[in-house]
Motif scaffolding. Structure first.
Motif, PDB file in Angstrom:
ATOM      1  N   ILE A   1       9.851 -12.172   2.496  1.00 34.34           N
ATOM      2  CA  ILE A   1      11.426 -12.506   2.239  1.00 34.34           C
ATOM      3  C   ILE A   1      10.886 -12.126   0.794  1.00 34.34           C
ATOM      4  CG2 ILE A   1      12.308 -13.955   3.885  1.00 34.34           C
ATOM      5  CD1 ILE A   1      11.506 -16.306   1.907  1.00 34.34           C
ATOM      6  N   ASN A   2       9.575 -12.192  -0.198  1.00 29.74           N
ATOM      7  CA  ASN A   2       9.627 -11.766  -0.736  1.00 29.74           C
ATOM      8  C   ASN A   2       9.316 -10.764  -1.171  1.00 29.74           C
ATOM      9  OD1 ASN A   2       6.888 -11.153  -0.357  1.00 29.74           O
ATOM     10  ND2 ASN A   2       5.672 -12.822  -1.137  1.00 29.74           N
ATOM     11  N   ASN A   3       8.620  -9.979  -2.913  1.00 23.90           N
ATOM     12  CA  ASN A   3       8.842  -8.691  -3.157  1.00 23.90           C
ATOM     13  C   ASN A   3       8.215  -7.876  -1.762  1.00 23.90           C
ATOM     14  OD1 ASN A   3       5.118  -8.608  -3.553  1.00 23.90           O
ATOM     15  ND2 ASN A   3       5.610  -9.756  -4.499  1.00 23.90           N
ATOM     16  N   TRP A   4       7.195  -8.410  -0.204  1.00 26.82           N
ATOM     17  CA  TRP A   4       6.702  -7.559   0.055  1.00 26.82           C
ATOM     18  C   TRP A   4       8.583  -6.421   0.413  1.00 26.82           C
ATOM     19  CZ3 TRP A   4       2.340  -7.471   2.495  1.00 26.82           C
ATOM     20  CH2 TRP A   4       1.238  -7.662   2.177  1.00 26.82           C
ATOM     21  N   GLN A   5       9.061  -7.366   0.819  1.00 21.46           N
ATOM     22  CA  GLN A   5      10.073  -7.272   2.165  1.00 21.46           C
ATOM     23  C   GLN A   5      11.026  -6.190   0.842  1.00 21.46           C
ATOM     24  OE1 GLN A   5      11.241  -7.505   4.842  1.00 21.46           O
ATOM     25  NE2 GLN A   5      12.872  -7.735   5.278  1.00 21.46           N
ATOM     26  N   SER A   6      10.620  -6.643  -0.358  1.00 25.16           N
ATOM     27  CA  SER A   6      11.168  -5.752  -1.485  1.00 25.16           C
ATOM     28  C   SER A   6      11.670  -4.187  -1.166  1.00 25.16           C
ATOM     29  CB  SER A   6      12.193  -6.329  -2.556  1.00 25.16           C
ATOM     30  OG  SER A   6      12.402  -7.255  -2.624  1.00 25.16           O
ATOM     31  N   HIS A   7      10.212  -4.282  -1.196  1.00 19.97           N
ATOM     32  CA  HIS A   7       9.363  -2.897  -1.459  1.00 19.97           C
ATOM     33  C   HIS A   7       9.249  -1.996   0.770  1.00 19.97           C
ATOM     34  CE1 HIS A   7       7.374  -2.273  -4.738  1.00 19.97           C
ATOM     35  NE2 HIS A   7       7.180  -3.655  -4.664  1.00 19.97           N
ATOM     36  N   ARG A   8       9.566  -2.959   1.698  1.00 17.79           N
ATOM     37  CA  ARG A   8       9.869  -2.572   2.307  1.00 17.79           C
ATOM     38  C   ARG A   8      11.329  -1.970   2.577  1.00 17.79           C
ATOM     39  NH1 ARG A   8       7.820  -7.415   4.241  1.00 17.79           N
ATOM     40  NH2 ARG A   8       5.876  -7.041   4.883  1.00 17.79           N
TER      41      ARG A   8
ATOM     42  N   ASP B   1       0.645  -1.337  -0.212  1.00 20.33           N
ATOM     43  CA  ASP B   1      -0.155   0.280  -0.190  1.00 20.33           C
ATOM     44  C   ASP B   1       1.197   1.340  -0.358  1.00 20.33           C
ATOM     45  OD1 ASP B   1      -2.291  -1.719   0.390  1.00 20.33           O
ATOM     46  OD2 ASP B   1      -2.913  -1.123   2.132  1.00 20.33           O
ATOM     47  N   GLU B   2       2.060   1.799   0.407  1.00 16.47           N
ATOM     48  CA  GLU B   2       2.622   2.548   0.482  1.00 16.47           C
ATOM     49  C   GLU B   2       4.235   2.636   0.240  1.00 16.47           C
ATOM     50  OE1 GLU B   2       1.886   3.361   5.719  1.00 16.47           O
ATOM     51  OE2 GLU B   2       3.967   2.514   4.753  1.00 16.47           O
ATOM     52  N   THR B   3       4.384   1.540  -1.413  1.00 19.60           N
ATOM     53  CA  THR B   3       5.141   1.760  -1.777  1.00 19.60           C
ATOM     54  C   THR B   3       5.810   3.228  -2.148  1.00 19.60           C
ATOM     55  OG1 THR B   3       6.508   0.644  -3.450  1.00 19.60           O
ATOM     56  CG2 THR B   3       3.873   0.507  -3.726  1.00 19.60           C
ATOM     57  N   GLY B   4       4.335   3.343  -2.983  1.00 20.18           N
ATOM     58  CA  GLY B   4       3.729   4.315  -3.813  1.00 20.18           C
ATOM     59  C   GLY B   4       4.299   6.153  -2.947  1.00 20.18           C
ATOM     60  N   PHE B   5       4.563   6.053  -2.064  1.00 21.93           N
ATOM     61  CA  PHE B   5       4.988   6.860  -1.408  1.00 21.93           C
ATOM     62  C   PHE B   5       6.757   7.314  -1.483  1.00 21.93           C
ATOM     63  CE2 PHE B   5       1.099   6.190   1.590  1.00 21.93           C
ATOM     64  CZ  PHE B   5       0.775   7.554   1.593  1.00 21.93           C
ATOM     65  N   GLU B   6       7.233   6.708  -2.783  1.00 20.05           N
ATOM     66  CA  GLU B   6       8.362   6.813  -3.223  1.00 20.05           C
ATOM     67  C   GLU B   6       8.359   8.337  -3.477  1.00 20.05           C
ATOM     68  OE1 GLU B   6       8.213   5.210  -7.639  1.00 20.05           O
ATOM     69  OE2 GLU B   6       8.876   3.503  -6.678  1.00 20.05           O
ATOM     70  N   SER B   7       6.590   8.651  -4.070  1.00 20.46           N
ATOM     71  CA  SER B   7       7.051  10.271  -4.509  1.00 20.46           C
ATOM     72  C   SER B   7       6.833  11.012  -3.517  1.00 20.46           C
ATOM     73  CB  SER B   7       5.401  10.177  -5.289  1.00 20.46           C
ATOM     74  OG  SER B   7       4.478  10.137  -4.375  1.00 20.46           O
ATOM     75  N   LEU B   8       6.675  10.986  -2.489  1.00 24.19           N
ATOM     76  CA  LEU B   8       6.170  12.250  -1.031  1.00 24.19           C
ATOM     77  C   LEU B   8       8.116  12.153  -0.749  1.00 24.19           C
ATOM     78  CD1 LEU B   8       3.768  12.144   2.210  1.00 24.19           C
ATOM     79  CD2 LEU B   8       6.258  11.944   2.297  1.00 24.19           C
ATOM     80  N   ILE B   9       8.780  10.409  -0.309  1.00 17.19           N
ATOM     81  CA  ILE B   9       9.715  11.076   0.293  1.00 17.19           C
ATOM     82  C   ILE B   9      11.100  11.527  -1.450  1.00 17.19           C
ATOM     83  CG2 ILE B   9      12.070   9.632   0.161  1.00 17.19           C
ATOM     84  CD1 ILE B   9       9.699   6.518   1.303  1.00 17.19           C
ATOM     85  N   ASP B  10      11.139  10.893  -2.515  1.00 16.87           N
ATOM     86  CA  ASP B  10      11.580  11.315  -3.276  1.00 16.87           C
ATOM     87  C   ASP B  10      11.492  13.765  -3.678  1.00 16.87           C
ATOM     88  OD1 ASP B  10      13.987  11.232  -5.132  1.00 16.87           O
ATOM     89  OD2 ASP B  10      12.349  11.008  -6.895  1.00 16.87           O
TER      90      ASP B  10
END
Length: 261
Positions: free
Chosen positions: A90-97, A39-48
């Motif tokens: 260990i899957n894509n969820w962790q990569s996004h974390r 849900d929060e991976t899109g917040f990359e735009s806020l951080i960026d």
């Protein structure tokens, strides 16, 4: 928000700085993190956006945003420290974390948080990417869609780490897996040299349910064009990917620039 920040950086027009700042502060004042990385991976735009505009922000607002991001990053670290044995650690969820944590660490110049993110990144390589470069998400889901979704955040984390002068592109996990190897493993499919029918042997029952329900993207052949953003981002780590990136899409997405680089 990020587009406004990028326009301001490119043109110097303070109108766009104001737009980026208004959106950024509105989110920071109201949002309560869920610590759900999908849900929060899109917040990359806020951080960026913060990384791009922070030096032009009022001191009080900058302090508020840094405090918000610090708490958010530390919250993700805490959630990982209390993880159970579910595959999502260990899957894509962790990569996004890891992407979120790394981007926050770089954006707020937090060396301690950055060191923790590096450890998590390396550990994820050990658990998520085989020595051949094959990601565990492919083994679990039999879908290149999830390979792209898994590698993208690791590439973004590596791009952010460049700001601290580190090359995570070549870091290897215990079994020899790396971001470079994962990109090499996927490349023949992205180039159209190999084809793959998605989700046929997925171990996730809901993948079959989605396919039977006719949900788009859960059956049929892998659409190699969906890897365009990934390989354009990868050019920031290794310019040799530019030919493949151009083959997938003529120009890079506007948001390829990460963490104010």
């Amino acid at each position: 928000m990020r587009n406004a920040a990028l326009i301001w950086r490119a043109t110097g027009d303070k109108k766009w700085l104001k737009v980026a700042h208004q959106y950024l502060m509105a989110w920071v004042k109201e949002y309560k993190p869920s610590y759900d990385p999908i849900d929060e991976t899109g917040f990359e735009s806020l951080i960026d956006s913060y990384a791009i505009t922070k030096n032009a922000m009022p001191a009080e607002d900058r302090k508020m945003v840094e405090s918000f991001l610090k708490k958010w990053g530390d919250g993700y670290i805490s959630s990982i420290q209390h993880a159970d044995n579910k595959k999502t650690w260990i899957n894509n969820w962790q990569s996004h974390r890891i992407k979120i944590i790394t981007m926050i660490a770089v954006a707020i110049d937090d060396k301690d948080l950055f060191d923790k993110s590096r450890y998590l990144f390396t550990n994820q390589l050990s658990k998520n990417i085989m020595g051949t470069g094959e990601p565990i998400d492919f083994i679990q889901r039999d879908a290149l869609h999830y390979v792209v979704y898994d590698i993208e955040p690791l590439v973004q984390a590596a791009l952010a780490a460049k700001r601290f002068g580190e090359n995570w592109y070549l870091i290897k996990g215990d079994n020899g897996g790396s971001v470079k190897k994962a990109l090499l493993w996927l490349a023949p499919y992205a180039a159209g040299e190999k084809r793959h029918k998605e989700f046929v042997h997925s171990h996730a029952h809901f993948d079959q349910a989605r396919a039977q329900a006719g949900i788009k993207g859960f059956k049929g052949m892998f659409n190699r064009r969906t890897a365009a953003k990934l390989y354009w981002m990868a050019t920031g780590l290794d310019n040799s990917w530019r030919t493949l990136a151009k083959n997938l899409s003529g120009k890079p997405p506007v948001n390829v620039s990460m963490c104010g680089l």
